[in-house]
Enzyme design. Structure first.
Site, mmCIF file in Angstrom:
data_model
loop_
_atom_site.group_PDB
_atom_site.id
_atom_site.type_symbol
_atom_site.label_atom_id
_atom_site.label_comp_id
_atom_site.label_asym_id
_atom_site.label_seq_id
_atom_site.Cartn_x
_atom_site.Cartn_y
_atom_site.Cartn_z
ATOM 1 N N ASN A 250 0.858 -1.180 0.000
ATOM 2 C CA ASN A 250 0.000 0.000 0.000
ATOM 3 C C ASN A 250 0.899 1.236 0.000
ATOM 4 O OD1 ASN A 250 -1.769 2.063 0.537
ATOM 5 N ND2 ASN A 250 -2.392 1.320 2.568
ATOM 6 N N LYS B 115 0.136 4.264 -0.254
ATOM 7 C CA LYS B 115 -0.504 5.438 0.363
ATOM 8 C C LYS B 115 -0.261 6.684 -0.506
ATOM 9 C CE LYS B 115 -0.310 3.169 4.776
ATOM 10 N NZ LYS B 115 -0.240 3.251 6.225
ATOM 11 N N HIS C 209 -9.633 0.999 4.484
ATOM 12 C CA HIS C 209 -8.386 1.130 5.268
ATOM 13 C C HIS C 209 -8.661 2.025 6.480
ATOM 14 C CE1 HIS C 209 -4.333 2.352 6.408
ATOM 15 N NE2 HIS C 209 -3.933 1.259 5.792
ATOM 16 N N GLU D 20 -7.122 4.383 7.737
ATOM 17 C CA GLU D 20 -6.916 5.825 7.499
ATOM 18 C C GLU D 20 -8.129 6.428 6.812
ATOM 19 O OE1 GLU D 20 -3.119 5.417 5.561
ATOM 20 O OE2 GLU D 20 -2.243 4.827 7.479
ATOM 21 N N GLU E 290 -5.586 -5.265 10.297
ATOM 22 C CA GLU E 290 -4.572 -4.257 10.562
ATOM 23 C C GLU E 290 -4.896 -3.524 11.856
ATOM 24 O OE1 GLU E 290 -2.468 -2.947 6.731
ATOM 25 O OE2 GLU E 290 -4.279 -1.746 6.868
ATOM 26 N N GLY F 16 2.160 2.077 10.844
ATOM 27 C CA GLY F 16 3.095 3.193 10.742
ATOM 28 C C GLY F 16 3.744 3.572 12.053
ATOM 29 N N SER G 83 3.154 -2.381 10.280
ATOM 30 C CA SER G 83 4.603 -2.429 10.495
ATOM 31 C C SER G 83 5.241 -3.768 10.131
ATOM 32 C CB SER G 83 4.950 -2.038 11.944
ATOM 33 O OG SER G 83 4.505 -0.721 12.220
#
Ligand code: PGA
Length: 256
Positions: free
Chosen positions: A10, A12, A96, A98, A168, A174, A214
């Site tokens: 991904n 991003k 996702h 985010e 996730e 991150g 991560s």
């Protein structure tokens, strides 16, 4: 039941078109020997077509990071499933964390997007995961259960053949903090159990469930060796061809 290992990157909001083509080319060169592991790269919308040009004759698949559920119309700034297909993409990340956190996505919008993706021949990578507060409150499984039920509402076992789930944990994205292999396995096992309840054992056994948060070369093997972890959705470590290709090679060597 043998499930193939699927490693997705991904990207991003990273990479201009020339940078994206360069990275895609490096990944292509470094994974030329891969035959078993399914590889997917998900650049930003703007780089989809240019990246497809680089990988179209390789084993690497193209994915997008989001899409809208309407076919076309007055929806400034949105991108449809058909538009994604026309770039060469055959996967799309949906829901996702985010997107849920910063762009107001809900279980309902995630469900609509999954259905539209499937109707258009795109395979959704459906993300679920709990926040740190939710884990500390001991409601991880409840949260994931709600997300899965919401996402899969109205889907059939046939639909699930084209769906990938990505677990996730939000606190691991991150942050450099990874769920331990045991923590991840526990949730993956529960996700599979829930899919079995909703859509049958056979469907659950065949569903690819990736871990994300991560993932890097140093922890990939211990995560991917877990019985119910069938791949990884990689963020930070997929922006460098070396580390992404290393994760893919680790997956390729594992006998599941
Ligand atoms: P990360 O991102 O690997 O940088 O934690 C994973 C993701 O958000 O998909």
């Amino acid at each position: 039941m043998k499930r193939s290992i699927v490693i997705a990157g991904n990207w991003k909001m990273h990479k201009t078109n020339s940078e994206a083509q360069q990275l895609a080319n490096q990944i292509r060169m470094k994974t030329i020997d891969i035959t078993k592991t399914r590889m997917i790269i998900c650049p930003p919308f703007t780089a989809l077509a240019p990246v497809y040009d680089i990988i179209k004759d390789s084993a690497i698949h193209l994915g997008a990071q989001n899409m809208f559920w309407e076919k076309e119309g007055a929806f400034t700034g949105e991108i449809s499933a058909g538009m994604l297909k026309s770039t060469g993409a055959d996967y799309v990340i949906i829901g996702h964390s985010e997107r849920r956190q910063y762009f107001g996505e809900t279980e309902e919008t995630v469900n609509k997007k999954i259905k539209t993706a499937l109707e258009n021949g795109l395979k959704p990578i459906v993300c679920v995961g709990e926040t740190l507060e939710q884990r500390e409150e001991n409601i991880t499984l409840k949260v994931i259960g709600k997300q899965i039920r919401g996402a899969f509402d109205g889907l059939t076992p046939e639909d699930l053949q084209n769906v990938i789930v990505a677990y996730e944990p939000v606190w691991a994205i991150g942050t450099g903090k990874t769920a331990t292999p045991e923590q991840a396995q526990e949730v993956h096992f529960e996700i599979r159990k829930l899919i079995a309840e909703l859509l049958g054992r056979e469907t659950a056994e065949a569903t690819v469930i990736q871990y994300g948060g991560s993932v890097k070369p140093g922890n990939a093997e211990s995560l991917l060796s877990q019985a119910d972890i069938d791949g990884a959705l990689v963020g930070g470590a997929c922006l460098k061809a070396d580390s992404f290709a290393e994760i893919i090679h680790i997956a390729e060597k594992l006998k599941k």
